[in-house]
Design a protein around this motif. Structure first.
Motif, PDB file in Angstrom:
ATOM      1  N   THR A  35       1.034  -1.837  -7.731  1.00  5.65           N
ATOM      2  CA  THR A  35       1.631  -0.726  -6.397  1.00  5.65           C
ATOM      3  C   THR A  35       0.368  -0.370  -5.597  1.00  5.65           C
ATOM      4  O   THR A  35      -0.565  -0.328  -5.918  1.00  5.65           O
ATOM      5  CB  THR A  35       2.034   0.375  -7.255  1.00  5.65           C
ATOM      6  OG1 THR A  35       2.430   1.500  -6.377  1.00  5.65           O
ATOM      7  CG2 THR A  35       0.882   0.772  -8.172  1.00  5.65           C
ATOM      8  N   PRO A  36       0.854  -0.144  -4.381  1.00  6.05           N
ATOM      9  CA  PRO A  36      -0.232   0.318  -3.333  1.00  6.05           C
ATOM     10  C   PRO A  36      -0.110   1.585  -3.444  1.00  6.05           C
ATOM     11  O   PRO A  36       0.709   2.143  -4.111  1.00  6.05           O
ATOM     12  CB  PRO A  36       0.282  -0.434  -1.981  1.00  6.05           C
ATOM     13  CG  PRO A  36       1.783  -0.273  -2.154  1.00  6.05           C
ATOM     14  CD  PRO A  36       2.084  -0.702  -3.675  1.00  6.05           C
ATOM     15  N   MET A  37      -1.078   2.311  -2.766  1.00  5.67           N
ATOM     16  CA  MET A  37      -1.010   3.823  -2.540  1.00  5.67           C
ATOM     17  C   MET A  37      -0.467   3.795  -0.893  1.00  5.67           C
ATOM     18  O   MET A  37      -0.883   3.479  -0.108  1.00  5.67           O
ATOM     19  CB  MET A  37      -2.348   4.430  -2.487  1.00  5.67           C
ATOM     20  CG  MET A  37      -2.449   5.848  -2.186  1.00  5.67           C
ATOM     21  SD  MET A  37      -4.047   6.598  -1.898  1.00  5.67           S
ATOM     22  CE  MET A  37      -4.379   7.019  -3.869  1.00  5.67           C
ATOM     23  N   TYR A  38       0.636   4.480  -1.015  1.00  2.00           N
ATOM     24  CA  TYR A  38       1.404   5.221   0.202  1.00  2.00           C
ATOM     25  C   TYR A  38       1.190   6.593   0.150  1.00  2.00           C
ATOM     26  O   TYR A  38       1.794   7.156  -0.476  1.00  2.00           O
ATOM     27  CB  TYR A  38       2.755   4.425   0.375  1.00  2.00           C
ATOM     28  CG  TYR A  38       2.807   3.002   0.562  1.00  2.00           C
ATOM     29  CD1 TYR A  38       1.746   2.175   0.970  1.00  2.00           C
ATOM     30  CD2 TYR A  38       4.048   2.276   0.357  1.00  2.00           C
ATOM     31  CE1 TYR A  38       2.033   0.810   1.109  1.00  2.00           C
ATOM     32  CE2 TYR A  38       3.880   0.906   0.401  1.00  2.00           C
ATOM     33  CZ  TYR A  38       3.151   0.186   0.895  1.00  2.00           C
ATOM     34  OH  TYR A  38       3.027  -1.154   1.000  1.00  2.00           O
ATOM     35  N   ASN A  39       0.723   7.148   1.453  1.00  3.11           N
ATOM     36  CA  ASN A  39       0.493   8.580   1.609  1.00  3.11           C
ATOM     37  C   ASN A  39       0.158   9.213   0.423  1.00  3.11           C
ATOM     38  O   ASN A  39       0.842  10.256  -0.051  1.00  3.11           O
ATOM     39  CB  ASN A  39       1.809   8.871   2.071  1.00  3.11           C
ATOM     40  CG  ASN A  39       2.303   8.313   3.245  1.00  3.11           C
ATOM     41  OD1 ASN A  39       1.395   8.416   4.194  1.00  3.11           O
ATOM     42  ND2 ASN A  39       3.504   7.950   3.588  1.00  3.11           N
ATOM     43  N   PHE A  40      -0.859   8.621  -0.290  1.00  8.48           N
ATOM     44  CA  PHE A  40      -1.453   9.236  -1.421  1.00  8.48           C
ATOM     45  C   PHE A  40      -0.840   9.092  -2.815  1.00  8.48           C
ATOM     46  O   PHE A  40      -1.094   9.681  -3.950  1.00  8.48           O
ATOM     47  CB  PHE A  40      -1.740  10.802  -1.257  1.00  8.48           C
ATOM     48  CG  PHE A  40      -2.566  10.969  -0.184  1.00  8.48           C
ATOM     49  CD1 PHE A  40      -3.714  10.268   0.132  1.00  8.48           C
ATOM     50  CD2 PHE A  40      -2.051  12.085   0.677  1.00  8.48           C
ATOM     51  CE1 PHE A  40      -4.277  10.795   1.449  1.00  8.48           C
ATOM     52  CE2 PHE A  40      -2.703  11.955   2.058  1.00  8.48           C
ATOM     53  CZ  PHE A  40      -3.798  11.648   2.412  1.00  8.48           C
ATOM     54  N   SER A  41       0.561   8.542  -2.875  1.00 12.22           N
ATOM     55  CA  SER A  41       1.495   8.226  -3.959  1.00 12.22           C
ATOM     56  C   SER A  41       1.885   6.807  -4.132  1.00 12.22           C
ATOM     57  O   SER A  41       1.433   5.931  -3.346  1.00 12.22           O
ATOM     58  CB  SER A  41       2.487   9.337  -4.028  1.00 12.22           C
ATOM     59  OG  SER A  41       3.213   9.511  -5.267  1.00 12.22           O
ATOM     60  N   ILE A  42       2.769   6.812  -4.988  1.00 10.79           N
ATOM     61  CA  ILE A  42       3.398   5.327  -5.071  1.00 10.79           C
ATOM     62  C   ILE A  42       4.657   5.217  -4.095  1.00 10.79           C
ATOM     63  O   ILE A  42       5.201   6.032  -3.523  1.00 10.79           O
ATOM     64  CB  ILE A  42       4.164   5.089  -6.495  1.00 10.79           C
ATOM     65  CG1 ILE A  42       5.121   6.298  -6.915  1.00 10.79           C
ATOM     66  CG2 ILE A  42       2.968   5.341  -7.646  1.00 10.79           C
ATOM     67  CD1 ILE A  42       5.905   5.994  -8.091  1.00 10.79           C
TER      68      ILE A  42
END
Length: 211
Positions: free
Chosen positions: A94-101
């Motif tokens: 998982t990447p971090m998108y906008n500080f979350s999953i």
């Protein structure tokens, strides 16, 4: 036959560090278990539908009174839950998108967590080891300026351990945007080192798993 459940969620198929590291884990696991099977879910390329009223409420309706929509929604939840229950190990990229999953990974979690079965007091897949490859463009670790913005490992620790009863371990490659973002150019070497360490950790963790 040992089974690995492999989940990828990065929107980028090429150049994704989370995908590269999770693939390294999978390949090392297959080397260790050549007779094993991999169940692969790419929830970015083939998204799981977000959990809706049919999937939530259908379980409270007598089977012979369910609508076709409820039947279909519950069948998907059954399929995803069965994959998790079948797995001897899980790897999630998982990447971090906008500080979350990514929302795609959240959708999978919402579908697979079934209270009274996979979730609750006696989760059906309790104890299964799960390795999460949590890649992020910058740094959000302890002591970093944005430590309080980190809602990937903090969220997944609570959900995977607290609700699903899994044994969670994290691999965290940092500064993945450094090679492409001039503002992070000074961290390019750090990014390379972090990625190399993540790949090494993935291989080591995968080979250490026994069935």
């Amino acid at each position: 036959m040992p089974t690995l459940l492999h989940i990828d969620s990065s929107a980028f198929v090429d150049g994704s560090v989370s995908r590269e590291v999770s693939a390294a884990f999978r390949d090392a696991w297959l080397e260790q278990h050549p007779e094993g099977t991999v169940i692969y879910r790419d929830v970015a390329v083939n998204p799981v539908p977000h959990l809706g009223a049919d999937g939530i409420g259908g379980g409270f309706v007598p089977e012979d009174q369910r609508t076709p929509e409820q039947i279909a929604a519950l069948a998907l939840r059954e399929e995803l839950a069965a994959e998790l229950e079948l797995a001897d190990a899980v790897v999630i990229g998982t990447p971090m998108y906008n500080f979350s999953i990514p929302s795609s990974l959240k959708a999978w979690l919402d579908q697979v967590i079934i209270v009274g079965r996979t979730g609750g007091e006696s989760p059906s897949a309790a104890g299964t080891p799960v390795t999460v490859v949590s890649a992020r463009g910058g740094s959000y670790g302890p002591g970093s300026p944005r430590e309080s913005f980190e809602f990937v490992t903090t969220y997944l620790e609570k959900v995977l351990t607290g609700m699903l009863g899994l044994q969670v371990d994290f691999i965290v490659p940092e500064f993945t945007l450094a090679p492409v973002n001039p503002a992070l150019a000074e961290f390019i070497e750090h990014a390379r080192t972090s990625k190399a360490q993540a790949l090494e950790a993935a291989v080591t963790k995968a080979k250490a798993l026994t069935v």
